[in-house]
Design a protein around this motif. Structure first.
Motif, short mmCIF file in Angstrom:
data_model
loop_
_atom_site.label_atom_id
_atom_site.label_comp_id
_atom_site.label_asym_id
_atom_site.label_seq_id
_atom_site.Cartn_x
_atom_site.Cartn_y
_atom_site.Cartn_z
N PHE A 3 0.96 -1.00 -0.14
CA PHE A 3 -0.02 0.01 -0.05
C PHE A 3 0.90 1.18 -0.07
CE2 PHE A 3 -2.09 3.39 2.40
CZ PHE A 3 -3.02 3.52 1.85
N ALA A 4 0.68 2.31 -0.77
CA ALA A 4 1.06 3.53 -1.02
C ALA A 4 0.44 4.52 -0.93
CB ALA A 4 2.51 3.63 -2.06
N GLY A 9 1.40 -0.95 9.45
CA GLY A 9 0.86 0.03 10.09
C GLY A 9 1.72 0.86 10.85
N SER A 10 3.01 0.63 11.34
CA SER A 10 3.69 1.01 12.31
C SER A 10 5.03 1.52 11.66
CB SER A 10 4.33 0.19 13.26
OG SER A 10 5.07 0.70 14.39
N PRO A 11 5.09 2.92 11.63
CA PRO A 11 6.21 3.47 10.84
C PRO A 11 7.64 2.86 11.27
CG PRO A 11 4.95 5.12 11.75
CD PRO A 11 4.44 3.94 12.11
N GLU A 12 8.43 2.70 10.39
CA GLU A 12 9.68 2.04 10.91
C GLU A 12 11.09 2.75 10.20
OE1 GLU A 12 10.07 -1.95 9.34
OE2 GLU A 12 8.78 -2.88 11.10
N ILE A 13 11.09 3.21 9.16
CA ILE A 13 12.07 4.04 8.66
C ILE A 13 11.64 5.09 7.69
CG2 ILE A 13 14.34 3.67 7.12
CD1 ILE A 13 13.93 0.55 7.24
N LEU A 14 12.48 6.08 7.77
CA LEU A 14 12.36 7.28 6.95
C LEU A 14 13.45 7.55 6.04
CD1 LEU A 14 11.24 10.41 9.38
CD2 LEU A 14 10.00 9.10 7.56
N TYR A 15 13.00 7.58 4.78
CA TYR A 15 13.96 7.89 3.47
C TYR A 15 13.83 9.27 3.02
CZ TYR A 15 14.60 2.67 3.55
OH TYR A 15 14.78 1.48 4.00
N GLY A 24 9.10 1.01 16.19
CA GLY A 24 7.54 1.14 16.05
C GLY A 24 6.89 1.66 17.43
N THR A 25 7.72 1.99 18.25
CA THR A 25 7.09 2.59 19.53
C THR A 25 7.45 3.92 19.62
OG1 THR A 25 9.10 2.15 20.68
CG2 THR A 25 7.73 0.43 20.91
N GLU A 26 7.94 4.50 18.90
CA GLU A 26 8.24 5.93 18.73
C GLU A 26 7.83 6.89 17.73
OE1 GLU A 26 12.36 6.39 18.87
OE2 GLU A 26 12.62 5.24 20.50
N SER A 27 6.48 6.15 17.21
CA SER A 27 6.04 6.88 15.85
C SER A 27 5.79 8.21 16.16
CB SER A 27 4.54 6.01 15.79
OG SER A 27 3.64 6.37 16.60
N ASP A 28 5.44 8.84 17.29
CA ASP A 28 5.62 10.24 17.42
C ASP A 28 6.73 11.07 17.20
OD1 ASP A 28 2.90 10.19 18.69
OD2 ASP A 28 3.76 10.28 20.75
N THR A 29 7.73 10.34 17.16
CA THR A 29 9.15 11.09 16.40
C THR A 29 8.86 11.19 15.19
OG1 THR A 29 10.35 9.90 18.48
CG2 THR A 29 11.43 10.64 16.57
N VAL A 30 8.72 10.06 14.35
CA VAL A 30 8.19 10.23 13.03
C VAL A 30 7.30 11.03 12.60
CG1 VAL A 30 7.50 8.78 10.70
CG2 VAL A 30 9.24 7.73 12.66
N ALA A 31 6.30 11.33 13.22
CA ALA A 31 5.12 12.31 12.81
C ALA A 31 5.75 13.71 13.14
CB ALA A 31 3.99 11.82 13.64
N ALA A 32 6.56 13.83 14.26
CA ALA A 32 6.84 15.18 14.54
C ALA A 32 8.02 15.60 13.35
CB ALA A 32 7.51 15.19 15.77
N TYR A 33 8.96 14.72 13.06
CA TYR A 33 9.91 15.02 11.92
C TYR A 33 9.02 15.23 10.54
CZ TYR A 33 13.60 14.57 8.76
OH TYR A 33 14.52 14.90 7.79
N LEU A 90 7.93 19.89 -0.50
CA LEU A 90 8.19 18.42 0.04
C LEU A 90 7.00 17.52 -0.30
CD1 LEU A 90 9.89 16.38 1.79
CD2 LEU A 90 8.77 17.05 3.67
N TRP A 91 7.30 16.01 -0.90
CA TRP A 91 6.38 14.95 -1.16
C TRP A 91 6.67 14.14 0.06
CZ3 TRP A 91 3.08 14.43 -4.88
CH2 TRP A 91 3.06 15.38 -6.12
N VAL A 92 5.54 13.67 0.70
CA VAL A 92 5.69 12.67 1.81
C VAL A 92 4.65 11.46 1.38
CG1 VAL A 92 5.28 12.14 4.05
CG2 VAL A 92 6.00 14.34 3.52
N VAL A 93 5.44 10.36 1.14
CA VAL A 93 4.88 9.13 0.55
C VAL A 93 4.88 7.98 1.77
CG1 VAL A 93 4.66 7.70 -1.15
CG2 VAL A 93 5.35 9.82 -1.72
N GLU A 94 3.88 7.47 2.27
CA GLU A 94 3.98 6.32 3.23
C GLU A 94 3.73 5.05 2.32
OE1 GLU A 94 1.98 4.61 7.26
OE2 GLU A 94 1.66 6.58 6.72
N VAL A 95 4.60 4.23 2.67
CA VAL A 95 4.66 2.83 1.95
C VAL A 95 4.34 1.67 3.02
CG1 VAL A 95 5.74 3.61 -0.16
CG2 VAL A 95 7.01 2.55 1.73
N ASP A 96 3.71 0.61 2.87
CA ASP A 96 3.52 -0.48 3.71
C ASP A 96 3.59 -1.52 2.93
OD1 ASP A 96 2.91 -2.35 5.76
OD2 ASP A 96 1.59 -1.31 6.73
#
Length: 112
Positions: free
Chosen positions: A23-24, A45-51, A71-80, A91-97
């Motif tokens: 899913f993207a 569904g849990s963010p793991e890596i940002l590229y 996966g326990t610090e998803s707030d860190t990813v969302a804040a970034y 900026l383009w932001v694309v989430e892939v699972d």
């Protein structure tokens, strides 16, 4: 070397992920021509890596890993992601699972 537009690269990534059974989703649309691209790679569904694609001094561009966590610090990813969107409206932001997202993103990034 041909330079693809940001919109073309994002669309190509979405199709590649969907063909692999994943899913993207585009979370933030940036400049269609030259916006930077940030990929949030999730698993289950849990963010793991940002590229993030950043311009390199030569060819090809640099794909930098920004944040890795369990996966326990998803707030860190969302804040970034929120900070980057405020700082760069293009900026383009694309989430892939998808299973094996690092390999699929590396293959896609090699074409970008």
């Amino acid at each position: 070397m041909t330079r693809f537009t940001a919109r073309f690269l994002v669309d190509m990534l979405r199709r590649r992920i969907e063909v692999a059974g994943g899913f993207a989703a585009i979370l933030h649309s940036g400049d269609a021509q030259s916006g930077a691209i940030l990929i949030v790679a999730a698993h289950g569904g849990s963010p793991e890596i940002l590229y993030e694609k950043r311009p390199g001094w030569g060819d090809p561009p640099i794909w930098e890993t920004i944040v890795i966590h369990a996966g326990t610090e998803s707030d860190t990813v969302a804040a970034y992601v929120a900070r980057r969107c405020r700082a760069d409206a293009d900026l383009w932001v694309v989430e892939v699972d998808v299973a094996n997202s690092p390999q699929l993103i590396a293959e896609w990034g090699a074409m970008a």
